[in-house]
Design an enzyme around this catalytic site. Structure first.
Site, PDB file in Angstrom:
ATOM      1  N   MET A 190       0.669  -1.151   0.006  1.00 35.53           N
ATOM      2  CA  MET A 190       0.054   0.081   0.150  1.00 35.53           C
ATOM      3  C   MET A 190       0.929   1.216   0.004  1.00 35.53           C
ATOM      4  SD  MET A 190      -3.354  -0.904   2.184  1.00 35.53           S
ATOM      5  CE  MET A 190      -2.669  -0.775   3.806  1.00 35.53           C
TER       6      MET A 190
ATOM      7  N   HIS B  16       9.482  -3.330   3.170  1.00 33.35           N
ATOM      8  CA  HIS B  16       9.152  -3.542   1.888  1.00 33.35           C
ATOM      9  C   HIS B  16      10.451  -3.663   1.141  1.00 33.35           C
ATOM     10  CE1 HIS B  16       5.759  -1.047   3.373  1.00 33.35           C
ATOM     11  NE2 HIS B  16       5.297  -2.052   2.888  1.00 33.35           N
TER      12      HIS B  16
ATOM     13  N   GLN C 279       5.930 -11.609   6.997  1.00 28.53           N
ATOM     14  CA  GLN C 279       5.330 -12.179   8.164  1.00 28.53           C
ATOM     15  C   GLN C 279       4.821 -11.405   9.219  1.00 28.53           C
ATOM     16  OE1 GLN C 279       5.236 -15.628   8.951  1.00 28.53           O
ATOM     17  NE2 GLN C 279       4.676 -15.259  11.132  1.00 28.53           N
ATOM     18  N   LYS C 280       5.130 -10.042   8.910  1.00 24.49           N
ATOM     19  CA  LYS C 280       4.775  -9.056  10.078  1.00 24.49           C
ATOM     20  C   LYS C 280       3.212  -9.290  10.354  1.00 24.49           C
ATOM     21  CE  LYS C 280       4.453  -4.617  12.045  1.00 24.49           C
ATOM     22  NZ  LYS C 280       2.835  -4.373  11.636  1.00 24.49           N
TER      23      LYS C 280
ATOM     24  N   SER D  42       4.321   0.937   7.956  1.00 19.28           N
ATOM     25  CA  SER D  42       4.150   2.168   7.729  1.00 19.28           C
ATOM     26  C   SER D  42       3.698   3.128   8.745  1.00 19.28           C
ATOM     27  CB  SER D  42       3.304   2.029   6.408  1.00 19.28           C
ATOM     28  OG  SER D  42       3.871   1.285   5.366  1.00 19.28           O
ATOM     29  N   ARG D  43       3.080   2.383   9.669  1.00 14.35           N
ATOM     30  CA  ARG D  43       2.246   3.408  10.585  1.00 14.35           C
ATOM     31  C   ARG D  43       3.001   3.826  11.800  1.00 14.35           C
ATOM     32  NH1 ARG D  43      -2.273  -0.509   9.173  1.00 14.35           N
ATOM     33  NH2 ARG D  43      -3.887   0.633   8.363  1.00 14.35           N
TER      34      ARG D  43
HETATM   35  O1  PAF Z   1      -0.145  -5.774   3.432  1.00 17.89           O
HETATM   36  C1  PAF Z   1      -0.533  -5.070   2.535  1.00 17.89           C
HETATM   37  O2  PAF Z   1       0.301  -3.870   2.711  1.00 17.89           O
HETATM   38  C2  PAF Z   1      -1.828  -5.079   2.022  1.00 17.89           C
HETATM   39  O3  PAF Z   1      -2.835  -5.645   3.342  1.00 17.89           O
HETATM   40  C3  PAF Z   1      -2.047  -5.786   0.942  1.00 17.89           C
HETATM   41  C4  PAF Z   1      -1.326  -7.107   0.839  1.00 17.89           C
HETATM   42  C5  PAF Z   1      -1.050  -4.671  -0.295  1.00 17.89           C
HETATM   43  C6  PAF Z   1      -3.242  -5.549   0.236  1.00 17.89           C
HETATM   44  O4  PAF Z   1      -3.754  -4.473   0.109  1.00 17.89           O
END
Ligand code: PAF
Length: 277
Positions: free
Chosen positions: A27, A34, A145-146, A183-184
């Protein structure tokens, strides 16, 4: 090769390569966690597609959809630096027809633990992931896995719907002090961040024990000591593939999962523990 940015499904179709394709669904608001998913994908496939889409379907009415961090230019730089080939960043209009009728139902497994705290979350998450699978047609997809229950639900979807896609689970990336990357985390003040460290501390305390009741007891003692600054949502010890809570005499691998609110921010974390041995 230069990074291709596909803004809609037509662009995506043109960008698709020949060899094995790995998808990293995100997202956006990309961080080191990531990056590790993209690197993992890069090592496994000829073409790496990163999707960036803040999926409205997986947010509840009082959740943080509108304020979820959107850092698209920085995200593109991350994807480029990690060697992704394509970024697929559709609009909500491109993903969802206004008269859309059909979506996925995540079943009983989507109603427990994180699903009990966030009704509808897993239905929305599975719906978008299936759509991304259909659009990108990857050979494999990498998830962190988070979000352990998300990963388990996606594996379940792949099995239940006979999808021919390998699901790779990648380890949680942590700050040196133990905080799981999310991200939060950028919502946290310096004081909140100190409180948030209790989550990983509690999981470590639990993981140091052997029997299920002791694992839960040790983790809970750490969490309770941080109340009320840390507002515990749940602490559970669950079967990694079903997310059903394990009994007192259970032995084998289990996930010790926690969710808590720190200030206005809801955080989740988990570790895999070896119970009874
Ligand atoms: O983990 C995420 O960022 C979201 O839940 C995903 C898998 C991209 C689906 O919107």
């Amino acid at each position: 090769m230069a990074l291709i940015v596909a803004r809609n499904r037509a662009d995506l179709r043109k960008a698709r390569g020949d060899g094995p394709v790995a998808l990293v669904p995100t997202m956006g608001a990309l961080h080191e966690g990531h990056r590790s998913l993209i690197r993992d994908a890069r090592a496994r496939a000829a073409q790496v597609v990163v999707s960036i889409f803040v999926n409205p379907l997986q947010f509840g009415p009082h959740e943080d959809f509108s304020r979820y961090p959107r850092t698209f230019e920085a995200d593109l730089a991350v994807c480029e630096a990690e060697g992704a080939d394509v970024v697929f960043a559709p609009s909500a209009e491109d993903m969802y027809a206004p008269d859309r009728q059909v979506s996925l139902h995540s079943g009983e497994m989507g109603r427990i633990v994180e699903g009990a705290a966030r009704p509808g979350h897993f239905d929305g998450m599975l719906t978008v992931v299936l759509k991304l699978f259909n659009l990108v047609q990857p050979d494999l997809a990498v998830f962190g896995q988070k979000d352990a229950q998300q990963l388990a639900m996606i594996r379940r979807m792949v099995a239940d719907l006979d999808l021919d896609i390998e699901i790779v689970g990648a380890p949680t990336v942590r700050e040196p002090d133990g905080l799981a990357l999310s991200s939060r985390n950028r919502y946290l003040s310096a004081a909140d961040r100190q409180v948030a460290l209790v989550l990983s501390r509690a999981l470590r305390a639990g993981a140091a024990q052997a029997a299920a009741p002791k694992i839960l007891g040790a983790a809970r003692a750490v969490l309770d000591a941080a109340a009320p600054a840390l507002d515990l949502d749940y602490l559970v010890l669950v079967d990694p593939s079903t997310f059903a809570e394990v009994g007192e005499s259970y032995s084998g691998a289990a996930v010790l999962a926690v969710a808590a609110r720190v200030g206005a921010t809801r955080l989740i974390d988990n570790v895999v523990v070896s119970v009874g041995g």
